[in-house]
Design a protein around this motif. Structure first.
Motif, PDB file in Angstrom:
ATOM      1  N   TRP A 100       0.826  -1.202   0.000  1.00 52.17           N
ATOM      2  CA  TRP A 100       0.000   0.000   0.000  1.00 52.17           C
ATOM      3  C   TRP A 100       0.865   1.259   0.000  1.00 52.17           C
ATOM      4  O   TRP A 100       0.518   2.255  -0.637  1.00 52.17           O
ATOM      5  N   LEU A 101       2.008   1.218   0.667  1.00 51.49           N
ATOM      6  CA  LEU A 101       2.888   2.386   0.706  1.00 51.49           C
ATOM      7  C   LEU A 101       3.623   2.542  -0.622  1.00 51.49           C
ATOM      8  O   LEU A 101       3.772   3.658  -1.134  1.00 51.49           O
ATOM      9  N   GLY A 107       2.043   6.732  -6.837  1.00 52.15           N
ATOM     10  CA  GLY A 107       0.987   7.675  -7.219  1.00 52.15           C
ATOM     11  C   GLY A 107       1.325   9.112  -6.883  1.00 52.15           C
ATOM     12  O   GLY A 107       0.505  10.009  -7.078  1.00 52.15           O
ATOM     13  N   GLY A 108       2.489   9.373  -6.328  1.00 60.65           N
ATOM     14  CA  GLY A 108       2.916  10.747  -6.057  1.00 60.65           C
ATOM     15  C   GLY A 108       2.908  11.128  -4.591  1.00 60.65           C
ATOM     16  O   GLY A 108       3.319  12.233  -4.234  1.00 60.65           O
ATOM     17  N   ALA A 109       2.465  10.261  -3.708  1.00 58.36           N
ATOM     18  CA  ALA A 109       2.452  10.591  -2.274  1.00 58.36           C
ATOM     19  C   ALA A 109       3.859  10.435  -1.696  1.00 58.36           C
ATOM     20  O   ALA A 109       4.723   9.774  -2.267  1.00 58.36           O
ATOM     21  N   THR A 110       4.084  11.055  -0.550  1.00 61.52           N
ATOM     22  CA  THR A 110       5.368  10.901   0.146  1.00 61.52           C
ATOM     23  C   THR A 110       5.134  10.119   1.435  1.00 61.52           C
ATOM     24  O   THR A 110       4.016  10.081   1.966  1.00 61.52           O
ATOM     25  N   ARG A 111       6.174   9.526   1.934  1.00 61.85           N
ATOM     26  CA  ARG A 111       6.051   8.745   3.172  1.00 61.85           C
ATOM     27  C   ARG A 111       5.645   9.626   4.348  1.00 61.85           C
ATOM     28  O   ARG A 111       4.955   9.179   5.264  1.00 61.85           O
TER      29      ARG A 111
END
Length: 118
Positions: A100-101, A107-111
């Motif tokens: 999921w991470l 998709g462009g998200a950051t941790r």
């Protein structure tokens, strides 16, 4: 060649056990002498030896024996560091990142967006 019987084998075993015990007794004498020399050199008394034995001071183990007898240490529980906002799945931040991470990062998200407030 004569056929061995149970009785002849048992007799041979008894003779070998007696011989082994005799050799063992002969080998003990120099060990005892060495222990006495060490006791005198370090002023160790029999009472001190008895007290050490009562406390459970074990003799040194043979090389390799520790690996056989030592129990595996339980893994420490690590608090989760990241949480998926929709599913509630968590990850400690150790090891391979969960799917999921990885998908969210693709998709462009950051941790940092998934960090759990401490």
């Amino acid at each position: 060649m004569a056929k061995d019987t149970y009785q002849t084998l048992q007799a041979q075993i008894r003779k070998l056990q007696e011989k082994a015990e005799s050799v063992r007794q002969k080998q003990r004498q120099p060990v005892i002498a060495s222990i006495l020399r060490s006791m005198q050199e370090f002023s160790i008394t029999l009472d001190e030896l008895k007290a050490a034995q009562a406390k459970g001071v074990a003799p040194r183990k043979r090389a390799g024996a520790a690996a056989k007898t030592s129990a595996a240490k339980p893994a420490k529980q690590v608090a989760p560091k990241y949480r998926h906002p929709e599913t509630g799945e968590t990850w400690t931040g150790r090891g391979k990142p969960p799917r999921w991470l990885v998908a969210a990062e693709a998709g462009g998200a950051t941790r940092d967006q998934f960090l759990i407030a401490q």
